[in-house]
Motif scaffolding. Sequence first.
Motif, PDB file in Angstrom:
ATOM      1  N   LEU A   1      61.150  -5.510  12.722  1.00  0.00           N
ATOM      2  CA  LEU A   1      60.559  -6.050  13.690  1.00  0.00           C
ATOM      3  C   LEU A   1      60.816  -5.473  15.171  1.00  0.00           C
ATOM      4  O   LEU A   1      60.189  -5.598  16.053  1.00  0.00           O
ATOM      5  N   GLU A   2      62.240  -4.865  15.322  1.00  0.00           N
ATOM      6  CA  GLU A   2      62.715  -4.275  16.487  1.00  0.00           C
ATOM      7  C   GLU A   2      61.974  -3.482  16.725  1.00  0.00           C
ATOM      8  O   GLU A   2      61.207  -3.078  18.052  1.00  0.00           O
ATOM      9  N   ALA A   3      61.445  -2.351  15.898  1.00  0.00           N
ATOM     10  CA  ALA A   3      60.477  -1.079  16.078  1.00  0.00           C
ATOM     11  C   ALA A   3      58.990  -1.923  16.446  1.00  0.00           C
ATOM     12  O   ALA A   3      58.595  -1.198  17.557  1.00  0.00           O
ATOM     13  N   GLU A   4      58.538  -2.746  15.801  1.00  0.00           N
ATOM     14  CA  GLU A   4      57.280  -3.345  16.307  1.00  0.00           C
ATOM     15  C   GLU A   4      57.235  -3.733  17.788  1.00  0.00           C
ATOM     16  O   GLU A   4      56.410  -3.532  18.560  1.00  0.00           O
ATOM     17  N   GLY A   5      58.466  -4.338  17.938  1.00  0.00           N
ATOM     18  CA  GLY A   5      58.600  -5.013  19.438  1.00  0.00           C
ATOM     19  C   GLY A   5      58.732  -3.794  20.614  1.00  0.00           C
ATOM     20  O   GLY A   5      58.046  -3.812  21.623  1.00  0.00           O
ATOM     21  N   ASN A   6      59.152  -2.673  20.167  1.00  0.00           N
ATOM     22  CA  ASN A   6      59.274  -1.667  21.075  1.00  0.00           C
ATOM     23  C   ASN A   6      58.183  -1.017  21.114  1.00  0.00           C
ATOM     24  O   ASN A   6      57.830  -0.750  22.512  1.00  0.00           O
ATOM     25  N   PHE A   7      57.402  -0.841  20.332  1.00  0.00           N
ATOM     26  CA  PHE A   7      56.076  -0.185  20.536  1.00  0.00           C
ATOM     27  C   PHE A   7      54.942  -1.139  21.225  1.00  0.00           C
ATOM     28  O   PHE A   7      54.320  -0.842  22.146  1.00  0.00           O
ATOM     29  N   SER A   8      55.132  -2.344  21.141  1.00  0.00           N
ATOM     30  CA  SER A   8      54.352  -3.421  21.981  1.00  0.00           C
ATOM     31  C   SER A   8      54.882  -3.252  23.375  1.00  0.00           C
ATOM     32  O   SER A   8      53.975  -3.312  24.539  1.00  0.00           O
ATOM     33  N   GLN A   9      56.363  -3.343  23.618  1.00  0.00           N
ATOM     34  CA  GLN A   9      56.696  -3.072  24.874  1.00  0.00           C
ATOM     35  C   GLN A   9      56.126  -1.923  25.430  1.00  0.00           C
ATOM     36  O   GLN A   9      55.934  -1.809  26.934  1.00  0.00           O
ATOM     37  N   ALA A  10      56.242  -0.809  25.078  1.00  0.00           N
ATOM     38  CA  ALA A  10      55.844   0.603  25.554  1.00  0.00           C
ATOM     39  C   ALA A  10      54.262   0.590  25.964  1.00  0.00           C
ATOM     40  O   ALA A  10      54.105   0.872  27.045  1.00  0.00           O
ATOM     41  N   ILE A  11      53.594  -0.283  25.332  1.00  0.00           N
ATOM     42  CA  ILE A  11      52.202  -0.525  25.634  1.00  0.00           C
ATOM     43  C   ILE A  11      52.093  -1.372  26.968  1.00  0.00           C
ATOM     44  O   ILE A  11      51.463  -1.051  27.941  1.00  0.00           O
ATOM     45  N   LYS A  12      52.657  -2.385  26.679  1.00  0.00           N
ATOM     46  CA  LYS A  12      52.676  -3.490  27.883  1.00  0.00           C
ATOM     47  C   LYS A  12      53.081  -3.067  29.333  1.00  0.00           C
ATOM     48  O   LYS A  12      52.332  -3.306  30.203  1.00  0.00           O
ATOM     49  N   ILE A  13      54.169  -2.367  29.435  1.00  0.00           N
ATOM     50  CA  ILE A  13      54.517  -1.884  30.627  1.00  0.00           C
ATOM     51  C   ILE A  13      53.602  -0.797  31.238  1.00  0.00           C
ATOM     52  O   ILE A  13      53.485  -1.167  32.553  1.00  0.00           O
ATOM     53  N   LEU A  14      52.946  -0.300  30.696  1.00  0.00           N
ATOM     54  CA  LEU A  14      52.005   0.616  31.154  1.00  0.00           C
ATOM     55  C   LEU A  14      50.474   0.066  31.481  1.00  0.00           C
ATOM     56  O   LEU A  14      50.068   0.310  32.414  1.00  0.00           O
ATOM     57  N   GLU A  15      50.164  -0.922  30.472  1.00  0.00           N
ATOM     58  CA  GLU A  15      49.125  -1.798  30.883  1.00  0.00           C
ATOM     59  C   GLU A  15      49.342  -2.662  32.285  1.00  0.00           C
ATOM     60  O   GLU A  15      48.208  -3.212  32.923  1.00  0.00           O
ATOM     61  N   ASN A  16      50.558  -2.885  32.580  1.00  0.00           N
ATOM     62  CA  ASN A  16      50.783  -3.687  33.742  1.00  0.00           C
ATOM     63  C   ASN A  16      51.043  -2.526  34.927  1.00  0.00           C
ATOM     64  O   ASN A  16      51.939  -3.087  35.937  1.00  0.00           O
ATOM     65  N   THR A  17      50.903  -1.358  34.951  1.00  0.00           N
ATOM     66  CA  THR A  17      51.090  -0.359  35.921  1.00  0.00           C
ATOM     67  C   THR A  17      49.913   0.033  36.513  1.00  0.00           C
ATOM     68  O   THR A  17      49.010   0.793  36.031  1.00  0.00           O
ATOM     69  N   PHE A  18      49.790  -0.009  37.763  1.00  0.00           N
ATOM     70  CA  PHE A  18      48.500   0.263  38.605  1.00  0.00           C
ATOM     71  C   PHE A  18      48.947   1.254  39.780  1.00  0.00           C
ATOM     72  O   PHE A  18      49.569   0.903  40.469  1.00  0.00           O
ATOM     73  N   ASP A  19      48.234   2.504  39.607  1.00  0.00           N
ATOM     74  CA  ASP A  19      48.445   3.316  40.551  1.00  0.00           C
ATOM     75  C   ASP A  19      47.183   4.592  40.602  1.00  0.00           C
ATOM     76  O   ASP A  19      47.272   5.187  39.624  1.00  0.00           O
ATOM     77  N   GLU A  20      46.539   4.469  41.580  1.00  0.00           N
ATOM     78  CA  GLU A  20      45.237   5.310  41.360  1.00  0.00           C
ATOM     79  C   GLU A  20      45.682   6.997  41.289  1.00  0.00           C
ATOM     80  O   GLU A  20      45.157   7.748  40.562  1.00  0.00           O
ATOM     81  N   ASP A  21      46.763   7.113  42.062  1.00  0.00           N
ATOM     82  CA  ASP A  21      47.093   8.646  42.012  1.00  0.00           C
ATOM     83  C   ASP A  21      47.928   9.188  40.238  1.00  0.00           C
ATOM     84  O   ASP A  21      47.642  10.235  40.190  1.00  0.00           O
ATOM     85  N   MET A  22      48.156   8.106  39.901  1.00  0.00           N
ATOM     86  CA  MET A  22      48.830   8.224  38.581  1.00  0.00           C
ATOM     87  C   MET A  22      47.978   7.783  37.236  1.00  0.00           C
ATOM     88  O   MET A  22      48.399   7.647  35.990  1.00  0.00           O
ATOM     89  N   GLU A  23      46.649   7.463  37.595  1.00  0.00           N
ATOM     90  CA  GLU A  23      45.935   6.825  36.780  1.00  0.00           C
ATOM     91  C   GLU A  23      45.768   7.948  35.225  1.00  0.00           C
ATOM     92  O   GLU A  23      45.822   7.255  34.268  1.00  0.00           O
ATOM     93  N   ILE A  24      45.559   9.188  35.503  1.00  0.00           N
ATOM     94  CA  ILE A  24      45.414   9.825  34.406  1.00  0.00           C
ATOM     95  C   ILE A  24      46.589   9.943  33.546  1.00  0.00           C
ATOM     96  O   ILE A  24      46.721   9.685  32.415  1.00  0.00           O
ATOM     97  N   SER A  25      47.805   9.963  34.249  1.00  0.00           N
ATOM     98  CA  SER A  25      49.044  10.399  33.315  1.00  0.00           C
ATOM     99  C   SER A  25      49.466   8.806  32.764  1.00  0.00           C
ATOM    100  O   SER A  25      49.959   8.866  31.619  1.00  0.00           O
TER     101      SER A  25
END
Length: 259
Positions: free
Chosen positions: A191-215
Amino acid sequence: MNKENNIMINLQNKLFLSINNLIKREKLLAEYFNIQGDYKMVENFYLDLIILADDLWQILERPYDYESLGKYKAQITQFYEENDIDLDIEKLNPAKRKSKLEIISDDISWANNGQWIDLTNDLYIIRENYEIQAALKIASKNLLEAKKIYQRIIGINEDLIKYIDDPDDKIEKSKNLRDLGQLNELLGNSLEAEGNFSQAIKILENTFDEDMEISINYNLAKAYYDQAEYFRDRKNLDKAIVSDKKRSGYLQSQQGKIL
């Protein structure tokens, strides 16, 4: 063997010094923000002092001046009493409390630019030293200790995000969460592992920066790949397929953008 021991001692000493330097810095900043009346920042630094002091014993496995740790606890207890905050420091989880403090980089009033640079430099140094320490723990198959250190690395990145809001630190936090997810999977903490993978995705899906879009999108694709692998290992093929499709979507979105 002596050479290996000397390398280990040298790495331990670097981590010890980096933590001590950060403690000194945060003590000064706690006093500064107290004078400024920025009580969220005061609490944030007091809590970090307790966490860092505890780290010196838990991770470095060496004696620490518990008189200082007691002093930090007394200071934040007094702070809570003076500000009518009903929290018992003996029952408090400092890391969880810190994560709940809504501190936004744009709202921080720094004493001067030098303090900002010095603090962030200290955080980057300690993050690097923690990463080396985590790698050593993993190499020696000490996964529980590696997990503790990764949790602290994530905490350091959370502080950097609060203080400077740099997309690079959000990408680093996402990577750390994926690594922590893999550790939890190896430890049987599904359960912790699944939560970690979901959080890893969520933080980047909520990150917006044109200069860093590719990364950002490249790391999102990697995060979805790790999540898909996790679901495949759990024989949850339907969820694995969904993650794979999202990974492919982020990779396709970057076609033609990478020269």
